[in-house]
Structures are given as structure tokens and as C-alpha cells.
Design a protein around this motif. Structure first.
Motif, PDB file in Angstrom:
ATOM      1  N   SER A  37       0.842  -1.196   0.000  1.00 28.58           N
ATOM      2  CA  SER A  37       0.000   0.000   0.000  1.00 28.58           C
ATOM      3  C   SER A  37       0.876   1.244   0.000  1.00 28.58           C
ATOM      4  CB  SER A  37      -0.901  -0.007   1.241  1.00 28.58           C
ATOM      5  OG  SER A  37      -0.117   0.036   2.422  1.00 28.58           O
ATOM      6  N   GLY A  38       0.213   2.401   0.005  1.00 30.98           N
ATOM      7  CA  GLY A  38       0.943   3.657   0.082  1.00 30.98           C
ATOM      8  C   GLY A  38       1.024   4.373  -1.251  1.00 30.98           C
ATOM      9  N   ALA A  39       1.474   5.615  -1.184  1.00 29.26           N
ATOM     10  CA  ALA A  39       1.557   6.467  -2.372  1.00 29.26           C
ATOM     11  C   ALA A  39       2.743   6.086  -3.242  1.00 29.26           C
ATOM     12  CB  ALA A  39       1.659   7.929  -1.953  1.00 29.26           C
ATOM     13  N   THR A  40       2.562   6.251  -4.545  1.00 28.47           N
ATOM     14  CA  THR A  40       3.668   6.055  -5.489  1.00 28.47           C
ATOM     15  C   THR A  40       4.226   7.382  -5.976  1.00 28.47           C
ATOM     16  OG1 THR A  40       2.140   5.959  -7.375  1.00 28.47           O
ATOM     17  CG2 THR A  40       2.706   3.863  -6.308  1.00 28.47           C
ATOM     18  N   HIS A  41       3.489   8.457  -5.751  1.00 28.69           N
ATOM     19  CA  HIS A  41       3.943   9.761  -6.216  1.00 28.69           C
ATOM     20  C   HIS A  41       3.258  10.853  -5.419  1.00 28.69           C
ATOM     21  CE1 HIS A  41       0.318   8.765  -8.533  1.00 28.69           C
ATOM     22  NE2 HIS A  41       0.097  10.063  -8.645  1.00 28.69           N
ATOM     23  N   GLU A  42       3.850  12.020  -5.409  1.00 27.44           N
ATOM     24  CA  GLU A  42       3.269  13.171  -4.734  1.00 27.44           C
ATOM     25  C   GLU A  42       2.257  13.851  -5.669  1.00 27.44           C
ATOM     26  OE1 GLU A  42       3.748  14.354  -1.595  1.00 27.44           O
ATOM     27  OE2 GLU A  42       4.895  12.506  -1.237  1.00 27.44           O
ATOM     28  N   LYS A  43       1.060  14.025  -5.172  1.00 28.52           N
ATOM     29  CA  LYS A  43       0.046  14.722  -5.960  1.00 28.52           C
ATOM     30  C   LYS A  43      -1.065  15.202  -5.038  1.00 28.52           C
ATOM     31  CE  LYS A  43      -2.999  14.385  -9.990  1.00 28.52           C
ATOM     32  NZ  LYS A  43      -3.506  13.509 -11.071  1.00 28.52           N
ATOM     33  N   GLU A  44      -1.234  16.516  -4.972  1.00 30.11           N
ATOM     34  CA  GLU A  44      -2.314  17.073  -4.189  1.00 30.11           C
ATOM     35  C   GLU A  44      -3.628  16.914  -4.929  1.00 30.11           C
ATOM     36  OE1 GLU A  44      -1.710  21.081  -3.006  1.00 30.11           O
ATOM     37  OE2 GLU A  44       0.230  20.688  -2.035  1.00 30.11           O
ATOM     38  N   LEU A  45      -4.699  16.745  -4.174  1.00 27.92           N
ATOM     39  CA  LEU A  45      -6.018  16.645  -4.775  1.00 27.92           C
ATOM     40  C   LEU A  45      -6.608  18.030  -4.986  1.00 27.92           C
ATOM     41  CD1 LEU A  45      -7.526  13.702  -2.704  1.00 27.92           C
ATOM     42  CD2 LEU A  45      -6.831  13.640  -5.101  1.00 27.92           C
ATOM     43  N   GLY A  96      -1.779   8.600  -5.728  1.00 27.65           N
ATOM     44  CA  GLY A  96      -1.229   9.904  -5.415  1.00 27.65           C
ATOM     45  C   GLY A  96      -1.289  10.163  -3.918  1.00 27.65           C
ATOM     46  N   SER A  97      -0.371  10.940  -3.410  1.00 28.05           N
ATOM     47  CA  SER A  97      -0.266  11.144  -1.963  1.00 28.05           C
ATOM     48  C   SER A  97      -1.531  11.768  -1.377  1.00 28.05           C
ATOM     49  CB  SER A  97       0.946  12.028  -1.645  1.00 28.05           C
ATOM     50  OG  SER A  97       0.852  13.280  -2.332  1.00 28.05           O
ATOM     51  N   GLY A  98      -2.150  12.688  -2.103  1.00 31.96           N
ATOM     52  CA  GLY A  98      -3.359  13.324  -1.589  1.00 31.96           C
ATOM     53  C   GLY A  98      -4.502  12.342  -1.456  1.00 31.96           C
ATOM     54  N   PHE A  99      -4.639  11.462  -2.426  1.00 30.86           N
ATOM     55  CA  PHE A  99      -5.710  10.466  -2.347  1.00 30.86           C
ATOM     56  C   PHE A  99      -5.440   9.466  -1.234  1.00 30.86           C
ATOM     57  CE2 PHE A  99      -8.174   6.735  -3.383  1.00 30.86           C
ATOM     58  CZ  PHE A  99      -9.383   7.276  -3.808  1.00 30.86           C
ATOM     59  N   VAL A 100      -4.203   9.020  -1.117  1.00 35.19           N
ATOM     60  CA  VAL A 100      -3.858   8.049  -0.080  1.00 35.19           C
ATOM     61  C   VAL A 100      -4.079   8.636   1.314  1.00 35.19           C
ATOM     62  CG1 VAL A 100      -1.967   6.670   0.896  1.00 35.19           C
ATOM     63  CG2 VAL A 100      -2.266   6.800  -1.583  1.00 35.19           C
ATOM     64  N   ASP A 101      -3.918   9.940   1.451  1.00 30.31           N
ATOM     65  CA  ASP A 101      -4.190  10.576   2.742  1.00 30.31           C
ATOM     66  C   ASP A 101      -5.651  10.404   3.153  1.00 30.31           C
ATOM     67  OD1 ASP A 101      -1.606  11.429   3.114  1.00 30.31           O
ATOM     68  OD2 ASP A 101      -1.954  13.479   2.414  1.00 30.31           O
ATOM     69  N   SER A 106      -6.331   3.070  -1.153  1.00 34.98           N
ATOM     70  CA  SER A 106      -6.194   3.450  -2.568  1.00 34.98           C
ATOM     71  C   SER A 106      -7.297   2.888  -3.450  1.00 34.98           C
ATOM     72  CB  SER A 106      -4.825   3.026  -3.117  1.00 34.98           C
ATOM     73  OG  SER A 106      -3.798   3.764  -2.510  1.00 34.98           O
ATOM     74  N   LYS A 107      -8.528   2.956  -2.961  1.00 28.89           N
ATOM     75  CA  LYS A 107      -9.685   2.539  -3.750  1.00 28.89           C
ATOM     76  C   LYS A 107     -10.697   3.678  -3.778  1.00 28.89           C
ATOM     77  CE  LYS A 107      -8.274  -1.805  -4.105  1.00 28.89           C
ATOM     78  NZ  LYS A 107      -7.878  -2.428  -5.405  1.00 28.89           N
ATOM     79  N   ILE A 108     -11.359   3.818  -4.932  1.00 27.13           N
ATOM     80  CA  ILE A 108     -12.431   4.808  -4.994  1.00 27.13           C
ATOM     81  C   ILE A 108     -13.716   4.170  -4.465  1.00 27.13           C
ATOM     82  CG2 ILE A 108     -11.381   6.070  -6.898  1.00 27.13           C
ATOM     83  CD1 ILE A 108     -14.458   4.028  -7.591  1.00 27.13           C
ATOM     84  N   ASN A 117     -14.339  20.640  11.367  1.00 21.22           N
ATOM     85  CA  ASN A 117     -12.986  21.093  11.686  1.00 21.22           C
ATOM     86  C   ASN A 117     -12.440  20.261  12.843  1.00 21.22           C
ATOM     87  OD1 ASN A 117     -10.613  22.513  11.719  1.00 21.22           O
ATOM     88  ND2 ASN A 117     -11.430  24.257  12.864  1.00 21.22           N
ATOM     89  N   PRO A 118     -11.493  19.370  12.570  1.00 22.64           N
ATOM     90  CA  PRO A 118     -10.874  19.132  11.266  1.00 22.64           C
ATOM     91  C   PRO A 118     -11.802  18.385  10.315  1.00 22.64           C
ATOM     92  CG  PRO A 118     -10.031  17.572  12.861  1.00 22.64           C
ATOM     93  CD  PRO A 118     -10.900  18.524  13.630  1.00 22.64           C
ATOM     94  N   ALA A 119     -11.435  18.390   9.045  1.00 25.19           N
ATOM     95  CA  ALA A 119     -12.252  17.717   8.037  1.00 25.19           C
ATOM     96  C   ALA A 119     -12.335  16.226   8.340  1.00 25.19           C
ATOM     97  CB  ALA A 119     -11.657  17.944   6.648  1.00 25.19           C
ATOM     98  N   VAL A 120     -13.444  15.626   7.920  1.00 24.61           N
ATOM     99  CA  VAL A 120     -13.663  14.186   8.116  1.00 24.61           C
ATOM    100  C   VAL A 120     -13.366  13.457   6.804  1.00 24.61           C
ATOM    101  CG1 VAL A 120     -15.339  12.396   8.691  1.00 24.61           C
ATOM    102  CG2 VAL A 120     -15.433  14.612   9.846  1.00 24.61           C
ATOM    103  N   ARG A 121     -12.494  12.480   6.872  1.00 26.46           N
ATOM    104  CA  ARG A 121     -12.262  11.635   5.697  1.00 26.46           C
ATOM    105  C   ARG A 121     -13.165  10.417   5.804  1.00 26.46           C
ATOM    106  NH1 ARG A 121      -6.459   8.380   6.288  1.00 26.46           N
ATOM    107  NH2 ARG A 121      -7.129   6.946   7.956  1.00 26.46           N
ATOM    108  N   VAL A 122     -13.733  10.009   4.670  1.00 23.32           N
ATOM    109  CA  VAL A 122     -14.619   8.849   4.641  1.00 23.32           C
ATOM    110  C   VAL A 122     -14.216   7.992   3.447  1.00 23.32           C
ATOM    111  CG1 VAL A 122     -16.999   8.051   4.861  1.00 23.32           C
ATOM    112  CG2 VAL A 122     -16.454  10.440   5.390  1.00 23.32           C
TER     113      VAL A 122
END
Length: 300
Positions: A37-45, A96-101, A106-108, A117-122
């Protein structure tokens, strides 16, 4: 009956090694599969104007989220307005790093609720529809018997999807070779699941009773596709036999929010049915893919 002789294996003579080692296996998704698992590249969403940010693709799991959001908007919940960004899994956007965060798996789909605040990831499609149902108090009854029945069928679907997609769909449609044992194994399971659903829908109008709920949204995207278009396997699975499922499919498919939700983040089919990004309700009128292409790729 299988003899267990390696000569009967496919490929002939194959014996699993003592320790598995990753190697190219071919198939449609070989370029994005890996054992870590984990990011393969840096990419902000990207981030749009709405509190709810959805990062997804118009697969059965992705469509659960967009149908749910469109249904909430039809219910009058202004807070359910959302930005939907296309995640191209064939190009590895999910790594991408932003998605993995947001989704370490790493699944849609993945959802970020920035109204908190703070934002909720789901992440996980079942978690997303449940989160939204609770947040807006819709499509999930409060009464304990009804609520539990809804959640029974949501969890049933989450458990069923790997047998349909990663099991039957993979070996029937996507694997680089046709393996009779695997196809028969998962065809049997796909038909058993269809029979479970067909039997239930012979007793109730909607899956969990007489009300439309997240159980219908979760199951519609997978079983609806399986009986109408998924994997081009309708004749193979004799899906016409599941008349109660077809009745229910037609009922759900006719809902305006479902029609819109099925268009969002879609990358296949007729361009007029694709809305690759969704940032406003007006996008359905002016930014379908056929209109974008006619303007030379410009969204308005």
C-alpha cells in the motif's frame, strides 16, 4: 473431480511455491496491481467550492456515492452539494499522496467533508452512504428493527461485491486466460447471490421493506449492472430469470437522482451520458462530455 496432479493444473505442472513472489500476471489491471500500500507519487487533490469533496470514478462503488448525494439534493439538503473529481484508476491516480491521505487503501470512492474542523475523511463506499445518511438523517430509519434490516443488506452487499467483481467479473471478463474452474466457481456464487436478492424482493417492494433506503442504493449499483450490462454476462448467467430483481431495478433506475448519479465521473458509454466532473447542478445541462468535446474540451 480434480485429481490434484500438477499435470492437471493451469499452467500444466504448476505448484505453488513455498513463498509467494510477485511477478507479472497479465490481465486488464496488471499495471496498477501491487502487493503493498501507500503512495507512489506526490500529488495534491483538487478542492472545489463545496464542503463535500468526492474523488471517484463511475464504477459500481463510485456510483453509490453520487446517487446518494444526488438523492440528498433532491430532498432539499443544500449542504449535500458537492464537487466530484475524476480519479483515473487506470493511470494510477489513486496512488497519489493526496488520495492516499484520504483512503490508505487506494480505492475509490473517497470523500472529504470539509464542513467539519478538522475535516472528516470517509472511505469505503458503504461507509460513505452510511455517513451521509446519518449526517442528513435520510434513507436510514431510526427505528431499531428497520434500521438494522437496512444495515443487514448494506453489509450483505459489501460482502457480496468481491465475489461479483473480483471473482466472477475478473475471471469471466478480465483475466488473461479463461479458467473453467474459476469461472464456474464464481458464476455459481453470482447466481446464488442473485437468488438471495430475488427471493427477498419477492417479499418486499424495496430491499429492506417498503421504503427506499441506502440498502437499495448500495445494491442497485452492483446487481443492477450485473443483470443489465455487467461483463456482458447476462445470457451466461440467465439473468432474465430474476424477475423480482428486474422489477426492482426498473423502479430504482427511473429515479431522477439515480439517473444523474450514474452520469457523474463516468468515463465510458455515450458522451451525452458522461459528466466527468461535477461541481454544480448546472453541469448536467451544459457540461456533459458531448458538450465539452463540442467546445474543444472547455468546461463552462
Amino acid at each position: 473431480m480434480a485429481s490434484g496432479d500438477p499435470a492437471d493444473n493451469q499452467p500444466a505442472g504448476y505448484v505453488p511455491p513455498a513463498v509467494w513472489v510477485n511477478q507479472p500476471s497479465g490481465g486488464q489491471f496488471a499495471n496498477i496491481n501491487r502487493p503493498i500500500s501507500g503512495a507512489t507519487h506526490e500529488k495534491e487533490l483538487p478542492v472545489g467550492k463545496h464542503p463535500l469533496q468526492l474523488y471517484s470514478l463511475g464504477t459500481p462503488n463510485g456510483v453509490k456515492a453520487t446517487i446518494m448525494l444526488e438523492e440528498l439534493i433532491d430532498k432539499g439538503h443544500a449542504g449535500a452539494e458537492y464537487d466530484a473529481w475524476l480519479i483515473n484508476i487506470g493511470q494510477g491516480d489513486q496512488f497519489g499522496s493526496g488520495f492516499v491521505d484520504i483512503n490508505p487503501n487506494s480505492k475509490i470512492p473517497a470523500l472529504l467533508d470539509r464542513s467539519m474542523n478538522p475535516a472528516v475523511r470517509v472511505f469505503e463506499s458503504g461507509s460513505i452512504v452510511f455517513y451521509l445518511a446519518e449526517k442528513f438523517n435520510e434513507f436510514l430509519p431510526a427505528e431499531i428493527h428497520k434500521r438494522t434490516e437496512v444495515m443487514n443488506w448494506v453489509m450483505w452487499q459489501m460482502g457480496a461485491a468481491p465475489f461479483i467483481g473480483g471473482g466472477f467479473g475478473h475471471f469471466y471478463a478480465y483475466a488473461p486466460i479463461k479458467i473453467e474452474y474459476a469461472i464456474n466457481r464464481y458464476a455459481m456464487e453470482a447466481k446464488r447471490l442473485l437468488h438471495v436478492l430475488d427471493t427477498q424482493l419477492g417479499k418486499t417492494e424495496y430491499i429492506a421493506g417498503n421504503d427506499y433506503t441506502i440498502a437499495d442504493i448500495a445494491n442497485f449499483t452492483w446487481f443492477g449492472a450485473l443483470i443489465t450490462e455487467g461483463y456482458n454476462a447476462q445470457e451466461f448467467l440467465s439473468t432474465q430469470d430474476y424477475t423480482n430483481v428486474h422489477r426492482w431495478y426498473d423502479l430504482i433506475a427511473a429515479r431522477p437522482a439515480v439517473k444523474r448519479g450514474r452520469m457523474v465521473n463516468r468515463g465510458q458509454g455515450e458522451p451525452a451520458s458522461q459528466l466527468k466532473e461535477r461541481h454544480d447542478a448546472r453541469d448536467f445541462e451544459v457540461n456533459t462530455e458531448d458538450q465539452v468535446l463540442a467546445r474543444g474540451g472547455t468546461r463552462i
